[in-house]
Design an enzyme around this catalytic site. Structure first.
Site, PDB file in Angstrom:
ATOM      1  N   GLU A 263      -0.510  -9.780  -1.472  1.00 53.22           N
ATOM      2  CA  GLU A 263      -2.142 -10.346  -1.394  1.00 53.22           C
ATOM      3  C   GLU A 263      -2.489 -10.101  -2.849  1.00 53.22           C
ATOM      4  OE1 GLU A 263      -4.188  -8.070   1.491  1.00 53.22           O
ATOM      5  OE2 GLU A 263      -2.584  -8.209   2.938  1.00 53.22           O
TER       6      GLU A 263
ATOM      7  N   ALA B 144       1.023  -1.036  -0.027  1.00 56.15           N
ATOM      8  CA  ALA B 144      -0.038   0.119   0.044  1.00 56.15           C
ATOM      9  C   ALA B 144       0.840   1.276  -0.116  1.00 56.15           C
ATOM     10  CB  ALA B 144      -0.965   0.131   1.258  1.00 56.15           C
TER      11      ALA B 144
ATOM     12  N   GLY C 154       0.220  -5.524   0.590  1.00 55.25           N
ATOM     13  CA  GLY C 154      -0.843  -5.549  -0.452  1.00 55.25           C
ATOM     14  C   GLY C 154      -0.409  -6.489  -1.735  1.00 55.25           C
TER      15      GLY C 154
ATOM     16  N   GLU D 286       2.344  -6.271   8.408  1.00 50.49           N
ATOM     17  CA  GLU D 286       1.663  -5.336   9.072  1.00 50.49           C
ATOM     18  C   GLU D 286       1.563  -5.493  10.630  1.00 50.49           C
ATOM     19  OE1 GLU D 286       0.004  -6.015   4.934  1.00 50.49           O
ATOM     20  OE2 GLU D 286       0.964  -7.308   6.634  1.00 50.49           O
TER      21      GLU D 286
END
Length: 324
Positions: free
Chosen positions: A154, A106, A151, A174
């Site tokens: 992911e 992100a 991300g 995270e």
């Protein structure tokens, strides 16, 4: 180029005149050149024959290591919609054009400037975008060379298959920020929910996923391809890890293209129905899964491609599928 010539003409450069001294004009001219020079964060390209049917989706945001911000997310959504609308697309290759990085995760620098309302909107958009990518009816293959963090990992997990170079590194970091994968919290704002706590356990198993998420540690390409979970029916059978293949650095694209070429030669309707049967069947018990399989088989039973496959087998030739 025509637009650039027009801008130059207005500024006085094309005619050889002195550029306006007005700072506002100079600023507008400079900004126009920057806009023209900017590269789209996601580029879509259809390969030509003999690889017609294979589509490349490339992440191209080098200044931010492909971090997922608003423009990147919009680019992903746009590319996914174009693929969905293209009846000739059979396989998607998701890759990065940025050396040594797949996706850094992100864009937290951008995110911390958002209002709570903007963050909620971004969260919902990110979630739906990843789900849309995962729900594409055709196979998707992630090509990972370098870093795939947060991300970015992911996003790769949203693909059906993953190929990495031996220089690839992975992480869901995270918890080091006092948050969990799927939710990135910073400056009292919620950021992105992308399914890290849900997809990873389904691929590598609950215990290994907990270790990776709890520690947030990085793991390399070799571990990514060997880790996995044990089959429910045979406790000694190890199934796929985070990636399907680990190859020498720089060769992940070549291996992924080889896989895509193999898939591209098969009946496209059959591939779509096989993906649907697997995805939907994995979410239900065996009995319901068999019902899903039967329904998908019915969809290919009366197709021209099925008849072509039988004819080609009988005539000992390569089949020519049309997706009908």
């Amino acid at each position: 180029m025509r637009i650039l010539r027009g801008i130059l003409a207005v500024s006085g450069h094309l005619a050889g005149r002195r550029a306006p001294a007005n700072n506002v004009h100079l600023a507008l001219f400079s900004r126009a050149l920057q806009i023209l020079a900017q590269q789209e964060p996601v580029r879509l390209q259809k390969l030509s024959a003999p690889d017609s049917g294979i589509v490349e989706m490339r992440l191209e945001r080098p200044e931010a290591r492909n971090a997922i911000g608003r423009e990147m997310l919009q680019g992903l959504r746009s590319a996914i919609e174009k693929v969905k609308a293209d009846a000739t697309a059979n396989v998607v290759l998701l890759a990065s054009s940025v050396p040594k990085v797949f996706c850094a995760g992100a864009d937290l620098k951008e995110r911390r400037l958002m209002s709570p309302c903007e963050v909620r909107e971004f969260v919902n958009s990110l979630r739906s975008t990843f789900l849309s990518f995962e729900a594409l009816s055709i196979p998707t293959i992630a090509i990972v060379e370098g870093a795939a963090f947060g991300g970015g990992l992911e996003l790769a997990l949203s693909c059906d298959l993953r190929i990495c170079g031996e220089n690839a590194t992975f992480s869901l970091p995270e918890t080091g920020l006092a948050i969990i994968p799927g939710y990135v919290f910073k400056m009292a704002l919620y950021f992105c929910k992308a399914g890290g706590t849900q997809r990873l356990p389904r691929i590598v198993g609950k215990s290994r996923a907990k270790e990776l998420i709890f520690t947030g540690r990085r793991f390399d390409a070799v571990e990514a391809v060997t880790m996995g979970k044990k089959n429910h029916y045979d406790m000694y059978v190890l199934i796929a890890g985070v990636v399907n293949y680990c190859v020498p650095a720089g060769e992940a694209y070549k291996r992924a293209l080889e896989l895509a070429q193999e898939i591209n030669q098969k009946g496209p309707l059959a591939i779509r129905m096989a993906k649907k049967a697997i995805n939907q069947g994995m979410e239900v018990d065996l009995s319901a899964g068999l019902a899903v399989e039967e329904e998908c088989y019915e969809q290919v039973l009366h197709t021209q491609d099925r008849l072509e496959g039988l004819a080609a087998f009988a005539e000992k030739r390569k089949p020519v599928y049309t997706g009908k």
